[in-house]
Design an enzyme around this catalytic site. Structure first.
Site, PDB file in Angstrom:
ATOM      1  N   GLY A  99       0.984  -1.103  -0.099  1.00 44.97           N
ATOM      2  CA  GLY A  99       0.180   0.038  -0.047  1.00 44.97           C
ATOM      3  C   GLY A  99       1.009   1.172   0.070  1.00 44.97           C
ATOM      4  N   GLY A 101       2.884   3.484   1.609  1.00 40.99           N
ATOM      5  CA  GLY A 101       3.467   3.591   2.911  1.00 40.99           C
ATOM      6  C   GLY A 101       4.113   4.854   3.170  1.00 40.99           C
ATOM      7  N   ASP A 133       9.145   5.179   8.057  1.00 40.52           N
ATOM      8  CA  ASP A 133       8.861   6.281   8.782  1.00 40.52           C
ATOM      9  C   ASP A 133       7.769   7.073   7.971  1.00 40.52           C
ATOM     10  OD1 ASP A 133      10.255   7.317   6.734  1.00 40.52           O
ATOM     11  OD2 ASP A 133      11.850   7.871   8.037  1.00 40.52           O
ATOM     12  N   GLY A 134       7.512   6.926   6.579  1.00 42.60           N
ATOM     13  CA  GLY A 134       6.548   7.739   5.778  1.00 42.60           C
ATOM     14  C   GLY A 134       7.129   8.739   5.106  1.00 42.60           C
ATOM     15  N   ARG A 191      -2.530   0.009  -9.613  1.00 39.35           N
ATOM     16  CA  ARG A 191      -1.355  -1.010 -10.074  1.00 39.35           C
ATOM     17  C   ARG A 191      -2.069  -2.298 -10.311  1.00 39.35           C
ATOM     18  NH1 ARG A 191       2.862   1.830  -7.162  1.00 39.35           N
ATOM     19  NH2 ARG A 191       1.980   3.531  -6.415  1.00 39.35           N
ATOM     20  N   ASP A 260       3.634  -4.284  -7.972  1.00 38.79           N
ATOM     21  CA  ASP A 260       2.904  -3.097  -7.331  1.00 38.79           C
ATOM     22  C   ASP A 260       3.703  -1.880  -7.978  1.00 38.79           C
ATOM     23  OD1 ASP A 260       5.042  -4.465  -5.697  1.00 38.79           O
ATOM     24  OD2 ASP A 260       5.207  -2.439  -4.761  1.00 38.79           O
ATOM     25  N   ASP A 270       7.041   4.726 -10.016  1.00 43.96           N
ATOM     26  CA  ASP A 270       7.837   4.292  -9.008  1.00 43.96           C
ATOM     27  C   ASP A 270       9.216   4.324  -9.355  1.00 43.96           C
ATOM     28  OD1 ASP A 270       5.802   4.361  -7.013  1.00 43.96           O
ATOM     29  OD2 ASP A 270       5.125   2.422  -7.665  1.00 43.96           O
TER      30      ASP A 270
END
Length: 497
Positions: A99, A101, A133-134, A191, A260, A270
């Site tokens: 997902g 993140g 940590d995003g 995706r 993904d 990505d």
């Protein structure tokens, strides 16, 4: 970047119009949450070309509110932030839940060129961050910002990048780095792995809902087909085959082709450990984390096909097995057809001949044996002198085996003669498909070091201007077309890049 506004009717930040069609899907598809505030944000880079897609006036980037909005500290009316959930095969191993993140979808900006997802990458933790940590770091944000725009200028479908917002907030990677938020744009961020998630959970009603959503939003012409979901699979297969052919032809290596990381629209998404081929190597691995070479350059067409099988498997609740197999069987032919056409164009061939595939392979073998610079070789090829006895020294000097080069020249010269090719007609065609400038890793690294060490962002803008016109001669920018200097031989990019 001082570029005149392209749209006279461009609007201010508060006048942008938003929707979030993905947010109208069932709650199982996402988690609604706000971005995590970023302390003391400041603008690092702004892309006027992307701004034009959503009709945003360029001067809006000069407002203090711009950085606050595009790091997630302030939400505009109409924003509906959420993090999407998906699964995926990572290095061939199925991970049942992934997902967003570190990315949060703000919604879809409604501009003159349709709907564009605005997604903040690095906007903080989500339920899908796992142990992360995003956050994103400035280094990787610059790499994606530059790459997506460079790939777009090469004519390859891709996400786009609107801006980078930085902060002195510390983020721990291999070292302590500064945080950044990249605003990326795409017609959709759905995706292959989004379908895999619900299929693996046997939530087949969600597979149907997602397929209907993708068709209605992005492939409405398929709605009246006898079997819309089968035609969706066929369309994705065709688009993916074209995309990978374009990657191969320009020497682009993605580096992490997990399911993904492949788009249901057939666009490049990505950007992490990507790289443009320099010294040509069939098995070039651009991702330092890819110990087994799963995502090497010569593996990309095969991996794309493997990923399409995973997508087809996820769609089996909606289509017959035999139909899916028939559709998948079309991939190889579609890839080869697209790749052959692109490589003929790179070689300056105006017609098709039975032996052209052998000539392409012979050319690439010459480059591989010499580790000749891929971009430089094909750009110089536009100046090939087909006269008998011509030494073609600029090309010859890129190779190490003079006998092999001489044999190749004889074959190439004979092929050009078959269509009575002339330099005057051939060179302009070749220069339109063989770029002079690509985003070599050392160029990105130079911009990163200036930004990180000196807070000097001028090189980012300079590269953006350069790479917006990769096929054009730019008299003052010749140095940017040169092969990498010696210091760049130690550069390595990985999944953390």
């Amino acid at each position: 970047m001082n570029i005149a506004r392209a749209e006279l009717g461009a609007v201010g930040l508060e006048e942008l119009r938003f929707d979030n069609s993905y947010g109208r899907l069932p709650p199982a598809f996402y988690t609604r949450l706000a971005p995590t505030p970023l302390p003391d944000p400041y603008l690092v880079a702004f892309n006027p070309f992307a701004a034009d897609l959503i009709d945003l006036a360029h001067e809006e980037a000069g407002r203090a509110q711009f950085a606050e909005i595009f790091c997630g500290n302030r939400l505009l009316p109409g924003f509906d932030p959420l993090a999407a959930i998906y699964a995926g095969h990572q290095f061939g191993v199925f991970v049942p839940q992934l997902g967003d993140g570190r990315a949060i979808l703000l919604g879809e900006a409604l501009g003159p060129q349709g709907r564009w997802d605005l997604q903040l990458k690095g906007a903080g933790k989500t339920p899908y961050s796992r142990m992360g940590d995003g956050r994103a770091v400035l280094r990787s944000s610059i790499r994606e910002y530059l790459a997506s725009e460079a790939v777009h200028a090469l004519g390859i479908p891709t996400t786009r990048a609107l801006s980078i917002v930085g902060s002195e907030h510390a983020v721990i990677r291999e070292n302590v780095e500064s945080a950044a938020v990249l605003t990326r744009m795409a017609p959709s961020h759905v995706r292959f792995g989004t379908f895999e998630l619900f299929s693996s959970r046997r939530q087949y009603e969600h597979v149907r809902t997602l397929a209907d959503y993708v068709i209605d939003q992005h492939y409405p012409e398929l709605r009246e087909a006898r079997a819309p979901c089968l035609e969706l699979l066929r369309e994705v297969i065709g688009r993916t085959a074209r995309l990978i052919a374009q990657w191969q032809a320009v020497g682009f290596c993605h580096g992490v082709m997990n399911t993904d990381n492949l788009s249901i629209l057939g666009i490049t998404i990505d950007y992490g450990p990507y790289g443009f081929m320099e010294g040509f190597d069939w098995g070039h691995i651009c991702n330092h984390s890819d110990d087994g070479g799963r995502y090497a350059y010569n593996m990309q067409p095969r991996i794309a096909q493997w990923n399409l099988y995973c997508l087809a498997q996820a769609l089996l609740p909606l289509i017959e097995v035999e139909d899916a197999e028939s559709a998948l069987a079309e991939y190889e032919g579609k890839f080869e057809l697209n790749y052959a056409a692109l490589m003929r164009a790179k070689l300056g061939l105006a017609t098709e001949h039975a032996d052209d595939a052998d000539l392409v392979q012979n050319t690439l073998k010459l480059l591989h044996d010499s580790r000749a610079d891929y971009t430089t070789f094909f750009r110089r090829l536009g100046n090939f002198d087909s006269a008998p006895g011509a030494d073609n020294a600029p090309l010859r000097d890129l190779t190490v085996d003079r006998n092999e080069f001489a044999a190749w020249v004889g074959r190439y010269r004979a092929r050009l003669a078959l269509e009575a090719s002339t330099e005057a007609a051939r060179k302009p065609r070749m220069n339109r498909v063989n770029p002079k400038y690509v985003l070599r890793n050392y160029l990105a690294e130079t911009a990163i070091r200036k930004a990180v060490d000196e807070r000097d962002y001028s090189e980012i803008d300079r590269l953006m201007r350069l790479l917006a016109h990769p096929y054009e001669e730019q008299a003052t920018m010749q140095a940017y077309a040169e092969p990498a200097p010696q210091w760049a031989s130690t550069l390595a990019v990985s999944c953390s890049s």
